[in-house]
Write a protein that holds these residues in place. Structure first.
Motif, PDB file in Angstrom:
ATOM      1  N   THR A 114      45.055  39.261  40.321  1.00 22.47           N
ATOM      2  CA  THR A 114      45.545  40.406  39.536  1.00 22.47           C
ATOM      3  C   THR A 114      44.434  41.030  38.687  1.00 22.47           C
ATOM      4  OG1 THR A 114      46.291  38.746  37.966  1.00 22.47           O
ATOM      5  CG2 THR A 114      47.976  39.724  39.401  1.00 22.47           C
ATOM      6  N   GLU A 115      43.317  40.305  38.515  1.00 15.40           N
ATOM      7  CA  GLU A 115      42.215  40.837  37.689  1.00 15.40           C
ATOM      8  C   GLU A 115      40.968  41.124  38.506  1.00 15.40           C
ATOM      9  OE1 GLU A 115      41.580  37.947  34.572  1.00 15.40           O
ATOM     10  OE2 GLU A 115      43.735  37.878  34.153  1.00 15.40           O
ATOM     11  N   PHE A 116      41.005  40.827  39.809  1.00 14.43           N
ATOM     12  CA  PHE A 116      39.759  40.913  40.582  1.00 14.43           C
ATOM     13  C   PHE A 116      39.413  42.335  41.005  1.00 14.43           C
ATOM     14  CE2 PHE A 116      37.169  40.709  44.429  1.00 14.43           C
ATOM     15  CZ  PHE A 116      36.104  39.981  43.928  1.00 14.43           C
ATOM     16  N   TRP A 117      40.384  43.091  41.548  1.00 16.12           N
ATOM     17  CA  TRP A 117      40.080  44.441  42.045  1.00 16.12           C
ATOM     18  C   TRP A 117      40.257  45.410  40.895  1.00 16.12           C
ATOM     19  CZ3 TRP A 117      43.187  41.198  45.245  1.00 16.12           C
ATOM     20  CH2 TRP A 117      42.487  40.671  46.324  1.00 16.12           C
ATOM     21  N   THR A 118      39.151  45.914  40.365  1.00 17.99           N
ATOM     22  CA  THR A 118      39.205  46.685  39.121  1.00 17.99           C
ATOM     23  C   THR A 118      39.151  48.195  39.362  1.00 17.99           C
ATOM     24  OG1 THR A 118      36.818  46.369  38.962  1.00 17.99           O
ATOM     25  CG2 THR A 118      38.210  44.848  37.710  1.00 17.99           C
ATOM     26  N   GLY A 119      38.863  48.633  40.568  1.00 17.92           N
ATOM     27  CA  GLY A 119      38.803  50.065  40.842  1.00 17.92           C
ATOM     28  C   GLY A 119      38.255  50.320  42.229  1.00 17.92           C
ATOM     29  N   PHE A 120      37.998  51.577  42.512  1.00 19.64           N
ATOM     30  CA  PHE A 120      37.531  52.022  43.820  1.00 19.64           C
ATOM     31  C   PHE A 120      36.183  51.354  44.143  1.00 19.64           C
ATOM     32  CE2 PHE A 120      36.149  55.639  46.633  1.00 19.64           C
ATOM     33  CZ  PHE A 120      37.172  55.497  47.553  1.00 19.64           C
ATOM     34  N   PHE A 121      36.175  50.424  45.087  1.00 22.83           N
ATOM     35  CA  PHE A 121      34.973  49.664  45.447  1.00 22.83           C
ATOM     36  C   PHE A 121      34.394  48.886  44.262  1.00 22.83           C
ATOM     37  CE2 PHE A 121      34.785  53.232  48.636  1.00 22.83           C
ATOM     38  CZ  PHE A 121      35.271  52.465  49.684  1.00 22.83           C
ATOM     39  N   GLU A 122      35.241  48.543  43.288  1.00 21.34           N
ATOM     40  CA  GLU A 122      34.768  47.793  42.116  1.00 21.34           C
ATOM     41  C   GLU A 122      35.579  46.520  41.943  1.00 21.34           C
ATOM     42  OE1 GLU A 122      35.006  50.302  38.713  1.00 21.34           O
ATOM     43  OE2 GLU A 122      33.465  51.670  39.467  1.00 21.34           O
ATOM     44  N   THR A 123      34.882  45.464  41.531  1.00 20.49           N
ATOM     45  CA  THR A 123      35.549  44.174  41.323  1.00 20.49           C
ATOM     46  C   THR A 123      35.044  43.529  40.025  1.00 20.49           C
ATOM     47  OG1 THR A 123      33.875  42.781  42.361  1.00 20.49           O
ATOM     48  CG2 THR A 123      35.507  43.790  43.832  1.00 20.49           C
ATOM     49  N   ALA A 124      35.644  42.387  39.702  1.00 21.12           N
ATOM     50  CA  ALA A 124      35.223  41.629  38.518  1.00 21.12           C
ATOM     51  C   ALA A 124      34.012  40.742  38.812  1.00 21.12           C
ATOM     52  CB  ALA A 124      36.385  40.768  38.034  1.00 21.12           C
ATOM     53  N   MET A 125      33.430  40.878  40.012  1.00 24.93           N
ATOM     54  CA  MET A 125      32.294  40.028  40.413  1.00 24.93           C
ATOM     55  C   MET A 125      30.979  40.602  39.861  1.00 24.93           C
ATOM     56  SD  MET A 125      31.515  39.085  44.381  1.00 24.93           S
ATOM     57  CE  MET A 125      31.488  40.823  44.848  1.00 24.93           C
ATOM     58  N   SER A 126      30.085  39.736  39.392  1.00 26.32           N
ATOM     59  CA  SER A 126      28.758  40.186  38.937  1.00 26.32           C
ATOM     60  C   SER A 126      27.820  40.299  40.135  1.00 26.32           C
ATOM     61  CB  SER A 126      28.167  39.177  37.955  1.00 26.32           C
ATOM     62  OG  SER A 126      29.050  38.961  36.904  1.00 26.32           O
ATOM     63  N   PRO A 127      26.743  41.095  39.995  1.00 26.33           N
ATOM     64  CA  PRO A 127      25.827  41.289  41.136  1.00 26.33           C
ATOM     65  C   PRO A 127      25.177  39.992  41.619  1.00 26.33           C
ATOM     66  CG  PRO A 127      25.371  42.888  39.393  1.00 26.33           C
ATOM     67  CD  PRO A 127      26.390  41.937  38.847  1.00 26.33           C
ATOM     68  N   ASP A 128      25.086  38.971  40.736  1.00 35.26           N
ATOM     69  CA  ASP A 128      24.437  37.724  41.160  1.00 35.26           C
ATOM     70  C   ASP A 128      25.453  36.673  41.632  1.00 35.26           C
ATOM     71  OD1 ASP A 128      25.544  37.195  38.713  1.00 35.26           O
ATOM     72  OD2 ASP A 128      23.727  36.367  37.800  1.00 35.26           O
ATOM     73  N   GLU A 129      26.701  37.103  41.823  1.00 36.02           N
ATOM     74  CA  GLU A 129      27.737  36.173  42.301  1.00 36.02           C
ATOM     75  C   GLU A 129      28.155  36.545  43.721  1.00 36.02           C
ATOM     76  OE1 GLU A 129      30.503  34.799  38.619  1.00 36.02           O
ATOM     77  OE2 GLU A 129      30.628  36.927  39.117  1.00 36.02           O
ATOM     78  N   MET A 130      28.818  35.576  44.370  1.00 41.30           N
ATOM     79  CA  MET A 130      29.421  35.874  45.670  1.00 41.30           C
ATOM     80  C   MET A 130      30.811  35.226  45.748  1.00 41.30           C
ATOM     81  SD  MET A 130      27.161  33.490  48.263  1.00 41.30           S
ATOM     82  CE  MET A 130      28.232  33.605  49.679  1.00 41.30           C
ATOM     83  N   VAL A 131      31.634  35.783  46.622  1.00 40.26           N
ATOM     84  CA  VAL A 131      32.950  35.187  46.883  1.00 40.26           C
ATOM     85  C   VAL A 131      32.729  33.992  47.805  1.00 40.26           C
ATOM     86  CG1 VAL A 131      35.258  35.549  47.838  1.00 40.26           C
ATOM     87  CG2 VAL A 131      34.049  37.471  46.775  1.00 40.26           C
TER      88      VAL A 131
END
Ligand SMILES: Cc1cc2nc3c(=O)[nH]c(=O)nc-3n(C[C@H](O)[C@H](O)[C@H](O)COP(=O)(O)OP(=O)(O)OC[C@H]3O[C@@H](n4cnc5c(N)ncnc54)[C@H](O)[C@@H]3O)c2cc1C
Length: 275
Positions: A154-171
């Motif tokens: 519920t908090e991961f997809w924050t907008g159009f092509f945007e997520t709560a992930m930082s650039p140095d992280e991966m799923v």
């Protein structure tokens, strides 16, 4: 169009991938199935200078049950391809919505390359599997230089092509509750069978998620609240587009998308309820 030039790095482990991300910074992009990244590179909407190919990390491809009893979760490795999920026996038994939806993504070629981690990270509001994941609840497991963390879907997809992930992280993993025999429904409206959804609705256990009704996949919260109050499926589905902000394109204007959201929600809920 031809993508702009890039360096290519093939990695064999999550640690190698994270080290490469740290080394190359925001100019780098992970390459999984390539079925979203390469098209936008050809359009020059993404111009990474380094591609870190994670498709050879075999440890990231699995579906398994973690734990026992009601708290057990189904864990899906980020590198699991759509066709693997579609055919996986554990997924079919424990969380049948997901393999069904995996089988509705694009065409066989797309399903043989695309990964659940890729579609999760890409955050396209029209994507099928994130819609199902949002309806199921659960978490996205991220790994970065500081270790692992879990973000609720519920908090991961924050907008159009945007997520709560930082650039140095991966799923690295998706975790969803086991639903077993609980009813579920998925309705996807397309012009052609293998297209992206113009609108889609996923329903399971009183939760409803919608594709293409906002900048990211969204929950139909007004419908969920009405169901929790005891409203009929027909009444609750009429509220499905409340709080959404669909766009307009050559396939559908906003009002038509709102109509589809209400209609597909009703059908998905009826399928889930077995009526
Ligand atoms: C013709 C066609 C039809 C399609 N139809 C549909 C459809 O009907 N429904 C639908 O939902 N999708 C559809 N897709 C998209 C498809 O599902 C993609 O495979 C998916 O969106 C992206 O997965 P990928 O593994 O290919 O990711 P990639 O394209 O490799 O990567 C996508 C993005 O995610 C990042 N990324 C990838 N893996 C990770 C990770 N583990 N951690 C962090 N970041 C990561 C990449 O850096 C990139 O930014 C279609 C694609 C095509 C080409």
């Amino acid at each position: 169009m031809i993508p702009s030039p890039f360096e290519y790095v093939k990695v064999r482990s999550v640690d190698e991938a994270l080290a490469a991300l740290t080394e190359h910074g925001e100019d780098a992009k992970l390459l999984a199935g390539g079925h979203s990244l390469l098209p936008i590179m050809k359009l020059r909407l993404a111009i990474p200078t380094v591609l870190i190919d994670i498709s050879g990390i075999s440890d990231l491809s699995y579906v398994r049950v973690d734990g026992d009893g009601p708290d057990a979760m189904v864990a899906i490795g980020a590198g699991t391809r759509h066709f693997e999920l579609e055919r996986d026996d554990v997924a079919r038994t424990e969380v049948p919505l997901l393999p069904h939806v995996a089988g509705r993504v694009g065409d066989p070629q797309v399903r043989h390359r695309g990964t659940i981690g890729g579609t999760t990270a890409h955050s396209d509001p029209a994507s099928d599997l994130p819609t199902a994941l949002l309806a199921l609840g659960g978490t996205v497991v991220l790994q970065g230089p500081g270790g692992r963390r879990e973000v609720p879907v519920t908090e991961f997809w924050t907008g159009f092509f945007e997520t709560a992930m930082s650039p140095d992280e991966m799923v690295v993993e998706l975790r969803v509750p086991r639903t077993g025999s609980i009813g579920w429904g998925y309705e996807k409206f397309t012009r052609r069978e293998n297209d992206w959804p113009i609108v889609a609705a996923a329903a399971v256990d009183g939760r409803v998620a919608l594709a293409n009704m906002a900048g990211s996949v969204v929950r139909a919260t007004a419908t969920e609240e009405a169901l929790a109050r005891g409203a009929s499926i027909a009444e609750a589905a009429e509220l499905a587009d409340q709080g959404t902000s669909p766009g307009a394109d050559m396939h559908a204007d906003q009002e038509y998308r709102r109509h589809l959201a209400r209609l597909l929600t009703r059908r998905a809920l009826e399928t889930a309820a077995g009526v």
